[in-house]
Design an enzyme around this catalytic site. Structure first.
Site, PDB file in Angstrom:
ATOM      1  N   SER A  78       0.870  -1.309  -0.003  1.00 39.95           N
ATOM      2  CA  SER A  78       0.066   0.053  -0.010  1.00 39.95           C
ATOM      3  C   SER A  78       0.707   1.206  -0.009  1.00 39.95           C
ATOM      4  O   SER A  78       0.354   2.368  -0.145  1.00 39.95           O
ATOM      5  CB  SER A  78      -0.998  -0.081   0.933  1.00 39.95           C
ATOM      6  OG  SER A  78      -0.313   0.030   2.337  1.00 39.95           O
ATOM      7  N   ASN A 130      -2.801  -2.381  13.206  1.00 39.80           N
ATOM      8  CA  ASN A 130      -4.207  -2.063  12.886  1.00 39.80           C
ATOM      9  C   ASN A 130      -4.404  -0.802  13.650  1.00 39.80           C
ATOM     10  O   ASN A 130      -5.470  -0.124  13.172  1.00 39.80           O
ATOM     11  CB  ASN A 130      -4.782  -3.423  13.784  1.00 39.80           C
ATOM     12  CG  ASN A 130      -4.564  -4.647  12.931  1.00 39.80           C
ATOM     13  OD1 ASN A 130      -3.926  -4.430  11.560  1.00 39.80           O
ATOM     14  ND2 ASN A 130      -4.715  -5.509  13.300  1.00 39.80           N
ATOM     15  N   THR A 173     -39.517  26.264 -12.521  1.00 39.08           N
ATOM     16  CA  THR A 173     -39.951  24.910 -12.115  1.00 39.08           C
ATOM     17  C   THR A 173     -39.885  24.018 -13.258  1.00 39.08           C
ATOM     18  O   THR A 173     -40.425  24.601 -14.551  1.00 39.08           O
ATOM     19  CB  THR A 173     -41.319  24.939 -11.315  1.00 39.08           C
ATOM     20  OG1 THR A 173     -42.247  25.195 -12.133  1.00 39.08           O
ATOM     21  CG2 THR A 173     -40.938  25.629 -10.163  1.00 39.08           C
ATOM     22  N   HIS A 174     -39.499  22.791 -13.343  1.00 35.38           N
ATOM     23  CA  HIS A 174     -39.494  21.998 -14.532  1.00 35.38           C
ATOM     24  C   HIS A 174     -38.549  22.591 -15.646  1.00 35.38           C
ATOM     25  O   HIS A 174     -38.888  22.259 -16.752  1.00 35.38           O
ATOM     26  CB  HIS A 174     -40.919  21.721 -15.057  1.00 35.38           C
ATOM     27  CG  HIS A 174     -41.885  21.415 -14.284  1.00 35.38           C
ATOM     28  ND1 HIS A 174     -42.196  19.999 -13.844  1.00 35.38           N
ATOM     29  CD2 HIS A 174     -42.600  22.065 -13.129  1.00 35.38           C
ATOM     30  CE1 HIS A 174     -43.257  19.871 -12.614  1.00 35.38           C
ATOM     31  NE2 HIS A 174     -43.224  21.201 -12.215  1.00 35.38           N
ATOM     32  N   SER A 188     -12.121  25.965 -28.240  1.00 32.00           N
ATOM     33  CA  SER A 188     -12.078  24.918 -29.074  1.00 32.00           C
ATOM     34  C   SER A 188     -11.126  24.893 -30.224  1.00 32.00           C
ATOM     35  O   SER A 188     -10.501  25.988 -30.708  1.00 32.00           O
ATOM     36  CB  SER A 188     -13.471  24.849 -29.872  1.00 32.00           C
ATOM     37  OG  SER A 188     -13.275  24.072 -30.916  1.00 32.00           O
ATOM     38  N   LYS A 239     -15.686  29.626 -30.078  1.00 31.32           N
ATOM     39  CA  LYS A 239     -16.363  28.938 -28.933  1.00 31.32           C
ATOM     40  C   LYS A 239     -15.488  29.353 -27.578  1.00 31.32           C
ATOM     41  O   LYS A 239     -14.328  29.405 -27.614  1.00 31.32           O
ATOM     42  CB  LYS A 239     -16.191  27.446 -28.860  1.00 31.32           C
ATOM     43  CG  LYS A 239     -17.209  26.955 -29.876  1.00 31.32           C
ATOM     44  CD  LYS A 239     -17.619  25.501 -29.719  1.00 31.32           C
ATOM     45  CE  LYS A 239     -18.474  25.342 -28.605  1.00 31.32           C
ATOM     46  NZ  LYS A 239     -18.898  24.066 -28.282  1.00 31.32           N
ATOM     47  N   GLU A 267     -18.063  21.964 -16.266  1.00 31.72           N
ATOM     48  CA  GLU A 267     -18.357  20.527 -16.681  1.00 31.72           C
ATOM     49  C   GLU A 267     -17.522  19.676 -15.910  1.00 31.72           C
ATOM     50  O   GLU A 267     -18.107  18.375 -15.394  1.00 31.72           O
ATOM     51  CB  GLU A 267     -18.080  20.639 -17.974  1.00 31.72           C
ATOM     52  CG  GLU A 267     -19.149  21.076 -18.997  1.00 31.72           C
ATOM     53  CD  GLU A 267     -18.640  21.198 -20.520  1.00 31.72           C
ATOM     54  OE1 GLU A 267     -19.176  20.743 -21.448  1.00 31.72           O
ATOM     55  OE2 GLU A 267     -17.694  22.007 -20.826  1.00 31.72           O
ATOM     56  N   GLN A 304      -7.381  -1.945   3.776  1.00 25.60           N
ATOM     57  CA  GLN A 304      -6.352  -1.267   2.995  1.00 25.60           C
ATOM     58  C   GLN A 304      -6.867  -0.427   1.918  1.00 25.60           C
ATOM     59  O   GLN A 304      -6.314   0.464   1.706  1.00 25.60           O
ATOM     60  CB  GLN A 304      -5.166  -2.226   2.655  1.00 25.60           C
ATOM     61  CG  GLN A 304      -3.965  -1.512   1.957  1.00 25.60           C
ATOM     62  CD  GLN A 304      -2.812  -2.521   2.151  1.00 25.60           C
ATOM     63  OE1 GLN A 304      -2.216  -2.624   2.943  1.00 25.60           O
ATOM     64  NE2 GLN A 304      -2.415  -3.082   0.904  1.00 25.60           N
TER      65      GLN A 304
HETATM   66  N1  ARG Z   1      -1.332  -1.189   5.293  1.00 23.35           N
HETATM   67  C1  ARG Z   1      -2.174  -1.750   6.354  1.00 23.35           C
HETATM   68  C2  ARG Z   1      -3.372  -0.987   5.964  1.00 23.35           C
HETATM   69  O1  ARG Z   1      -3.461   0.054   5.486  1.00 23.35           O
HETATM   70  C3  ARG Z   1      -1.763  -1.360   7.564  1.00 23.35           C
HETATM   71  C4  ARG Z   1      -2.326  -2.458   8.592  1.00 23.35           C
HETATM   72  C5  ARG Z   1      -1.996  -3.965   8.500  1.00 23.35           C
HETATM   73  N2  ARG Z   1      -2.339  -4.468   9.198  1.00 23.35           N
HETATM   74  C6  ARG Z   1      -2.306  -6.251   9.357  1.00 23.35           C
HETATM   75  N3  ARG Z   1      -2.650  -6.742  10.124  1.00 23.35           N
HETATM   76  N4  ARG Z   1      -1.633  -6.668   8.368  1.00 23.35           N
HETATM   77  O2  ARG Z   1      -4.701  -1.458   6.161  1.00 23.35           O
END
Ligand code: ARG
Length: 475
Positions: A37, A124, A169-170, A291, A297, A304, A336
């Site tokens: 990650s 965690n 409206t509409h 454009s 244009k 947009e 993750q």
């Molecule tokens: N890179 C992980 C995440 O973003 C961190 C937590 C990982 N925890 C684990 N038990 N492998 O969720």
């Protein structure tokens, strides 16, 4: 695609330095890639350093690590932060994420003491904490952006409290309104969006750190201390919930989605108003494009894209809701995937809000054309009916019918209501007299709608005044 990838173990038996104790072989190339990650969660590096510093200070205070080690680790973290600031965060898939990247670099810098940082915590609770800190900042930034947009709306609404345009409206001409009133409608939407942000931010401001992997820890930690150091109101109440909960991210994405939806509706109106048949508005050159083939244009691309981005932002909310909906407690690696949608939505919102503020502040309104459009389309028909009720005591339903006949006659002659001669109006209903013409002008129409929150210029000025006070714009 994966055909060329090495699907076997690394072959040399090199296992992950952080968690490889029980592993005989290292991860395959595909495992390393799908697991990493760091390409996106490196955006959390400031939060990760801050949370680690709070954690190690607490470990030191509690005597869980020695004061000396705590000081060494803290100084080392500062050094890592300085390197990230200078050179960016290195991306090594073997180190998976920002947490292990930072810890690995810390170990290179300060040696074995670095290994004590991860006492009484887990990735965690670490990632739950880092991400909350990031989302909290994102809430604040979005709120600031929306406040700036509101200031632009209020300023333009004050300038145009008297400018008359057709109200729809509409998307059919309904009754004349003032441009100030129309702009203040969006002020209200963004006011509610900011209230949603304030509400969500207050709710999310609890610190997961110390929940450890899922069950808490046997070390004598002080969760109040880390929570306070990181600006949280206090620690989360349940460790299982704390590492499993991504409501704060979903709340953020809902706040983004709601504001994006409002931005998109406003963008749509600007696009419509900038079109030649409307001709109500000239968008600033700085937020338009030309454009390559049609020299005449000037395209409302920024508007947009604001409208388009709303789709992606709403998609990010859907994406994370679907990621979360089937997960058992506590942490699963699916989580993750919480970060890319949040990062994307935050980035898109920053751009969309800034672009919209620029368009509102920098556009020129063609008030002549707006007024002319309001005078077409029998926008004051309701005023004729109201006049019949007020001045001739006719029940509204009957007045509505009489007015319908007048509109039909005017339409058949291709003229406006107030161009019908009095004789013709009297032929429709004898109770009509010449005073009616004063009620049929668009100015009289908007001035009459002076009920609380109505479109009358005086009411709009009141709305603007209240809004300016709310935004602290008092001079
Ligand atoms: N890179 C992980 C995440 O973003 C961190 C937590 C990982 N925890 C684990 N038990 N492998 O969720």
């Amino acid at each position: 695609m994966s055909g060329n990838r090495d699907m076997t173990g690394s072959g040399d038996g090199a296992t992950n330095a952080m968690w490889g104790g029980r592993f005989a072989d290292g991860p395959s190339a595909i495992m390393r890639e799908i697991n990493a990650s760091i390409p996106f969660d490196k955006a959390l590096w400031r939060q990760d350093i801050a949370a680690s510093k709070a954690h190690v200070a607490m470990l030191g205070t509690q005597g869980i690590v020695s004061a000396e080690d705590a000081a060494t680790i803290s100084a080392g973290l500062d050094q890592v932060a300085a390197e990230y600031e200078r050179d960016g965060v290195p991306e090594n898939w073997d180190l998976e994420d920002i947490h292990m990247t930072t810890e690995a670099r810390l170990a290179e810098l300060v040696g074995p003491a670095a290994g004590r940082l991860h006492t009484a915590r887990s990735r965690n609770d670490q990632v739950a904490t880092d991400f909350r800190l990031w989302v909290r900042d994102a809430f604040d930034q979005m709120d600031e952006g929306l406040a700036a947009l509101q200031r632009a709306l209020v300023t333009r609404a004050g300038e145009h409290a008297d400018s008359i345009m057709p109200g729809f409206t509409h998307l059919q001409t309904a009754q004349p309104v003032t441009l100030g009133h129309h702009l203040m409608a969006y002020f209200e939407m963004f006011r509610r969006d900011r209230a949603r942000i304030a509400d969500a931010r207050a709710r999310m401001n609890e610190c997961p750190l110390g929940s450890a992997a899922l069950a808490g820890t046997g070390f004598p930690i002080d969760r109040e201390m880390t929570a306070a150091a990181l600006g949280f109101d206090g620690p989360t109440a349940n460790s299982l919930d704390a590492v499993s909960d991504r409501d704060f991210a979903l709340d953020f994405l809902w706040c983004c989605s709601s504001a994006a939806l409002h931005l998109s509706r406003l963008a749509e109106e600007l696009i419509l108003w900038a079109s030649q048949p409307f001709g109500f508005i000239r968008l600033p050159d700085s937020l338009s494009t030309g454009s390559s083939i049609m020299p005449q244009k000037k395209n409302p691309d920024a508007a947009e894209l604001v409208r388009g981005h709303a789709g992606r932002v709403i998609g990010s909310l859907t994406s994370l809701m679907i990621t979360m909906k089937g997960l058992p407690l506590a942490y699963s690696k699916d989580m993750q995937d919480d970060k890319p949608p949040v990062f994307e939505a935050a980035g898109l919102m920053g751009l969309s809000i800034a672009a919209m503020a620029g368009m509102i502040a920098g556009s020129t309104f063609n008030t002549t054309r707006m007024r002319a459009a309001a005078e077409l389309g029998y926008a004051t028909a309701t005023d004729l009916a109201d006049w019949l009720v007020r001045e001739a005591g006719i029940p509204f339903r009957e007045a509505h019918h009489i007015t319908g006949s007048a509109v039909k006659l005017a339409e058949s002659r291709g003229i406006a209501l107030d161009q019908l001669p009095l004789d013709d109006l009297k032929a429709i209903d004898t109770r009509i007299d010449e005073r009616v013409y004063a009620a049929l002008s668009v100015d009289a129409s908007v001035a009459a709608r002076a009920s609380h929150g109505g479109t009358a210029p005086d009411q709009v000025r009141l709305q603007v005044e209240r809004a300016r006070a709310m935004l602290g714009m008092e001079e």
